[in-house]
Design an enzyme around this catalytic site. Sequence first.
Site, mmCIF file in Angstrom:
data_model
loop_
_atom_site.group_PDB
_atom_site.id
_atom_site.type_symbol
_atom_site.label_atom_id
_atom_site.label_comp_id
_atom_site.label_asym_id
_atom_site.label_seq_id
_atom_site.Cartn_x
_atom_site.Cartn_y
_atom_site.Cartn_z
ATOM 1 N N ARG A 50 44.898 43.307 39.432
ATOM 2 C CA ARG A 50 43.751 42.856 40.233
ATOM 3 C C ARG A 50 44.236 42.454 41.621
ATOM 4 N NH1 ARG A 50 45.248 38.546 41.241
ATOM 5 N NH2 ARG A 50 43.500 38.127 42.607
ATOM 6 N N GLY A 51 43.256 42.161 42.493
ATOM 7 C CA GLY A 51 43.580 41.877 43.891
ATOM 8 C C GLY A 51 43.376 43.180 44.656
ATOM 9 N N ASP A 241 38.009 41.238 49.905
ATOM 10 C CA ASP A 241 37.938 42.523 49.199
ATOM 11 C C ASP A 241 37.304 43.604 50.063
ATOM 12 O OD1 ASP A 241 38.129 40.397 46.989
ATOM 13 O OD2 ASP A 241 38.583 42.309 46.013
ATOM 14 N N ASN A 251 34.610 38.249 49.136
ATOM 15 C CA ASN A 251 35.789 37.772 48.409
ATOM 16 C C ASN A 251 35.300 37.147 47.110
ATOM 17 O OD1 ASN A 251 38.677 37.374 48.310
ATOM 18 N ND2 ASN A 251 38.282 35.198 48.529
ATOM 19 N N LYS A 252 36.215 36.656 46.320
ATOM 20 C CA LYS A 252 35.894 36.099 45.007
ATOM 21 C C LYS A 252 34.711 35.152 45.043
ATOM 22 C CE LYS A 252 37.182 36.957 41.903
ATOM 23 N NZ LYS A 252 36.440 37.905 41.032
HETATM 24 O O1 MRU Z 1 38.456 39.745 40.831
HETATM 25 P P1 MRU Z 1 39.778 39.670 41.540
HETATM 26 O O2 MRU Z 1 40.706 38.691 40.912
HETATM 27 O O3 MRU Z 1 40.394 41.016 41.746
HETATM 28 O O4 MRU Z 1 39.401 39.108 42.982
HETATM 29 C C1 MRU Z 1 40.417 39.076 43.935
HETATM 30 C C2 MRU Z 1 40.045 38.410 45.194
HETATM 31 O O5 MRU Z 1 38.920 38.021 45.405
HETATM 32 C C3 MRU Z 1 41.127 38.325 46.232
HETATM 33 O O6 MRU Z 1 40.946 37.209 47.040
HETATM 34 C C4 MRU Z 1 41.084 39.584 47.092
HETATM 35 O O7 MRU Z 1 41.149 40.725 46.307
HETATM 36 C C5 MRU Z 1 42.187 39.610 48.097
HETATM 37 S S1 MRU Z 1 43.773 39.930 47.398
HETATM 38 C C6 MRU Z 1 44.826 39.941 48.730
#
Ligand code: MRU
Length: 350
Positions: A50-51, A241, A251-252
């Site tokens: 993830r990320g 994202d 973002n999250k």
């Molecule tokens: O659902 P996830 O854990 O993939 O969400 C990730 C995020 O929101 C991160 O902040 C984003 O991907 C940036 S990673 C450099």
Amino acid sequence: MHQTVDHVRLSEDGGALIILDQRRLPLHREYLTLTEKQQMYDAIKSLAIRGAPAIGIFAAFGMTVLARSMPLGDRAAFDREFLASSAYLNSSRPTAVNLGWALGRMERVLAANPTLPPEALLPLLRQEAQNILDEDIAMCTAISEYGLSLLKPGDGVLTHCNAGPIATSRYGTAIGPLILGAERGIRLRAFSDETRPLLQGARLTSYELQRAGVDVTLICDNMASMVMKNGWVQFCFVGCDRVAANGDAANKIGTSGVAILAKHYGIPFYVLGPSSTVDLKTPTGADIPIELRSEDEIRSKWYAEPMALPEVKCYNPAFDVTDHELIAGIITEKGICRPPYTESLRKLFA
Ligand code: MRU
């Protein structure tokens, strides 16, 4: 320069993708070996990987593995299968633009070499995946430098979710400045929101910062206001994202709430991300697709017993969009963009 990272890499013979299973952290460092497209799709969907940048890097290397068992004697059939697998991986999660961006780069290797036999494409595909990784390492390092340039010793930084090395390649984005600061002996303090419902802040960010020697304090999401009121944080740094052309940033889930709190307390709120996350084709945050995830992540995941009746309705958006008006700056590898973002982003990325 060829570089590798421990959490996404190819097997020695290039026939499998080996990833650190992020679902098992922080207590277990376990690796998954993936060879099939279904396994790769599931790894992204279930957040084993993830990320935003990491899923792009993963998908690019994944395509090099899958390409080896596509019809190598028939270029048209090879292309058809390649594009179908790429579209399939791209459908695993909708919000992070890095996934489609990286897969698009892999597809362009085919388009740029229309007469090459598939066998000859394989090393070029592998090279392109490697380029994506190498570039991400360079971008995260530059972002971390720019972020660190804003901080002074003793500053506190609040972050949400996980935008660290395992979400990228190396250093990360939002917590990269803190890790770089620790390497240089600069005393900084981090506050990590636990990040309901999937706890990336607790499981991953506090783990990465602790291991890097950063003074990190884990808080529940609903404590951020208190921490800000106490005067413990001077900056908010978050990842992203997808950044739309007007500077709205997905973002999250919970990130936009942090930005609203930060505005109330007069704390500058920064979004950190590489150019692979900037999507000038998406005009505003309203155009960013938001992933909806299983209701069970709210009702029962992590709990010894379910915390709600099974028939209770839940709403579980995985991301939200922070309005550009709440963002003090967008820190990229090319520099720090300031409002108005329509102009500053276009200037650096058009
Ligand atoms: O659902 P996830 O854990 O993939 O969400 C990730 C995020 O929101 C991160 O902040 C984003 O991907 C940036 S990673 C450099």
